[in-house]
Write a protein that holds these residues in place. Structure first.
Motif, mmCIF file in Angstrom:
data_model
loop_
_atom_site.group_PDB
_atom_site.id
_atom_site.type_symbol
_atom_site.label_atom_id
_atom_site.label_comp_id
_atom_site.label_asym_id
_atom_site.label_seq_id
_atom_site.Cartn_x
_atom_site.Cartn_y
_atom_site.Cartn_z
ATOM 1 N N ILE A 44 0.855 -1.191 0.000
ATOM 2 C CA ILE A 44 0.000 0.000 0.000
ATOM 3 C C ILE A 44 0.887 1.236 0.000
ATOM 4 C CG2 ILE A 44 -1.759 1.293 1.242
ATOM 5 C CD1 ILE A 44 -2.726 -1.312 2.476
ATOM 6 N N GLY A 45 0.922 1.916 -1.130
ATOM 7 C CA GLY A 45 1.702 3.138 -1.220
ATOM 8 C C GLY A 45 0.846 4.380 -1.180
ATOM 9 N N ARG A 56 1.024 7.607 1.261
ATOM 10 C CA ARG A 56 0.457 8.850 0.740
ATOM 11 C C ARG A 56 -1.064 8.768 0.846
ATOM 12 N NH1 ARG A 56 1.620 11.889 -5.099
ATOM 13 N NH2 ARG A 56 0.670 13.892 -4.474
ATOM 14 N N VAL A 57 -1.656 9.746 1.527
ATOM 15 C CA VAL A 57 -3.087 9.709 1.831
ATOM 16 C C VAL A 57 -3.797 10.857 1.139
ATOM 17 C CG1 VAL A 57 -4.836 9.799 3.641
ATOM 18 C CG2 VAL A 57 -2.651 8.635 4.067
ATOM 19 N N PHE A 58 -4.860 10.501 0.421
ATOM 20 C CA PHE A 58 -5.749 11.494 -0.178
ATOM 21 C C PHE A 58 -7.068 11.487 0.593
ATOM 22 C CE2 PHE A 58 -2.922 10.144 -3.606
ATOM 23 C CZ PHE A 58 -2.464 11.365 -4.082
ATOM 24 N N VAL A 67 -5.538 4.933 -6.742
ATOM 25 C CA VAL A 67 -4.715 4.591 -5.583
ATOM 26 C C VAL A 67 -4.750 3.080 -5.366
ATOM 27 C CG1 VAL A 67 -5.073 6.831 -4.468
ATOM 28 C CG2 VAL A 67 -6.675 4.951 -4.025
ATOM 29 N N ASP A 68 -3.944 2.645 -4.403
ATOM 30 C CA ASP A 68 -3.904 1.213 -4.096
ATOM 31 C C ASP A 68 -5.132 0.753 -3.334
ATOM 32 O OD1 ASP A 68 -1.297 0.732 -5.212
ATOM 33 O OD2 ASP A 68 -0.441 1.728 -3.461
ATOM 34 N N LEU A 69 -5.628 1.602 -2.438
ATOM 35 C CA LEU A 69 -6.740 1.207 -1.575
ATOM 36 C C LEU A 69 -7.665 2.387 -1.335
ATOM 37 C CD1 LEU A 69 -8.077 -0.858 0.418
ATOM 38 C CD2 LEU A 69 -6.531 0.045 2.174
ATOM 39 N N GLU A 94 -3.182 -5.834 5.338
ATOM 40 C CA GLU A 94 -2.029 -4.935 5.473
ATOM 41 C C GLU A 94 -2.456 -3.588 6.041
ATOM 42 O OE1 GLU A 94 0.856 -2.613 2.406
ATOM 43 O OE2 GLU A 94 0.643 -4.762 2.040
ATOM 44 N N LEU A 95 -3.624 -3.103 5.646
ATOM 45 C CA LEU A 95 -4.151 -1.851 6.196
ATOM 46 C C LEU A 95 -4.282 -1.948 7.710
ATOM 47 C CD1 LEU A 95 -5.707 0.906 6.136
ATOM 48 C CD2 LEU A 95 -7.790 -0.472 5.797
#
Length: 364
Positions: A9-10, A34-36, A63-65, A160-161
């Motif tokens: 998760i990037g 990196r969080v949006f 995004v990844d997630l 993973e989160l």
């Protein structure tokens, strides 16, 4: 915290910047993700950004997630909208009920292969981004309700989160989850609200006599009513069943008490409920999710002044005794109160002696 080696998760987008969404964002930022951020409430996004939770999400960014942190009844539609725009490779949510959003996702035709339903069992009586904390999930259970359609990649990503946020993943079926939270969270909130509602009609004299007991029982009743109405509606039948059982217990006790007042008969029904309550309390897992432990309370008189609690904690640390929990009780009308320090029984005497040696007053 540091990034997890081999993490996949990037980047994430958190849709819904309330307490849980912003807390997840803060936790992930500490891990280098990196969080949006996205929310219908622009002010909430702005505050979350100012708190360091992330940056505003350009809707064309993949995004990844994607983490959906909206009320239960809106989860499925939000999932569908995100999937239509290929917002992420994996999706999850944090709603406190699971049957409703999963059922609606099926009805709407969402892609369940990339959506893993989740629910971190952590929170506070306060709401909104200002109440968020990066450590909110440390050591807390995080329910995952996988479906048969989920891919291995989706499950691994959401697992993973949970790890990144410091939680403990617990796999559980959606129906079992909803019955469980009805018992441990949703019905307790309603019963706390019922007790607190009596206070709205109490006299000022009665309220002036209130102590820590009533504060403990009613603390969670301070939660946002509109938020909780949505949660309870999403888990209506399981919550109703628990409340009906609670009502039956209370009705039986009320009948026993009236009979006692009128005829002086035995109140065995009252004692039986109180004993069941003790047994139930004893089954609540203890610190770090381990077996329930019985602690000894060491009471210390503490002034209502800046820095006083920090001074007490430092003094306790100097005794070499680990403090398991701390509670404060203020003395009405006086600039002081009592700090209750919870410790292992075998350490209580050493703590008490050490604090007295350092000038603290302990009631006899």
């Amino acid at each position: 915290m540091t990034p997890i080696e081999g993490a996949t998760i990037g980047s994430v987008v958190v849709v819904g910047t309330g307490l849980i969404g912003t807390s997840i964002a803060l936790a992930l930022r500490q891990r280098g993700v990196r969080v949006f951020l996205a929310d219908r409430d622009a002010a909430a996004v702005r505050l979350a950004r100012e708190l360091g939770a992330g940056e505003e999400w350009p809707s064309d960014r993949t995004v990844d997630l994607a983490i959906i942190a909206v009320p239960p009844r809106y989860v499925a539609q939000q999932l569908l909208d995100l999937q239509k725009n290929d917002a992420a490779r994996v999706y999850t949510d944090v709603a406190s009920v699971k049957v409703l959003p999963l059922g609606q996702a099926v009805q709407l035709g969402c892609d369940l292969s990339t959506y893993v339903a989740g629910h971190p069992l952590a929170g506070r009586e306060r709401s909104g981004p200002a109440a968020a904390r990066a450590d909110l999930f440390l050591g807390r259970p995080w329910a995952l309700c996988p479906s048969a359609e989920n891919t291995a990649e989706a499950l691994e990503t959401v697992q993973e989160l949970v790890t990144l946020c410091g939680g403990n993943a617990v796999r559980i079926g959606a129906e079992e989850h909803d019955r469980a939270v009805a018992v441990i969270s949703h019905a307790p909130h309603v019963t706390a609200a019922a007790v607190a509602a009596r206070l709205s009609e109490a006299s000022d004299t009665a309220l002036g006599l209130s102590g820590q007991g009533v504060r403990d029982v009613t603390r969670i009743a301070a939660g946002d009513p509109s938020l909780w109405t949505g949660i309870l509606a999403g888990n209506a039948v399981p919550v109703a069943e628990v409340l009906e059982a609670v009502v039956a217990d209370l009705s039986a006790v009320a009948g026993s008490l009236r009979a006692f007042a009128g005829e002086g008969t035995a109140v065995g029904g009252v004692t039986e409920l109180l004993e069941r309550g003790v047994r139930g309390t004893g089954r609540i897992p203890g610190k770090h999710g381990g077996p329930a432990r019985t602690y000894t309370v060491v009471q210390v008189v503490i002034g209502d002044r800046p820095g006083e609690l920090a001074r007490l904690v430092q003094a306790a640390g100097e005794t070499g005794v680990n403090i398991e929990d701390i509670r404060l009780e203020h003395a009405p009308g006086l600039p002081l109160g009592a700090a209750e320090l919870y410790v292992q029984p075998e350490a209580a005497a050493a703590l008490a002696d050490g604090l007295r040696e350092r000038g603290w007053h302990l009631p006899v």
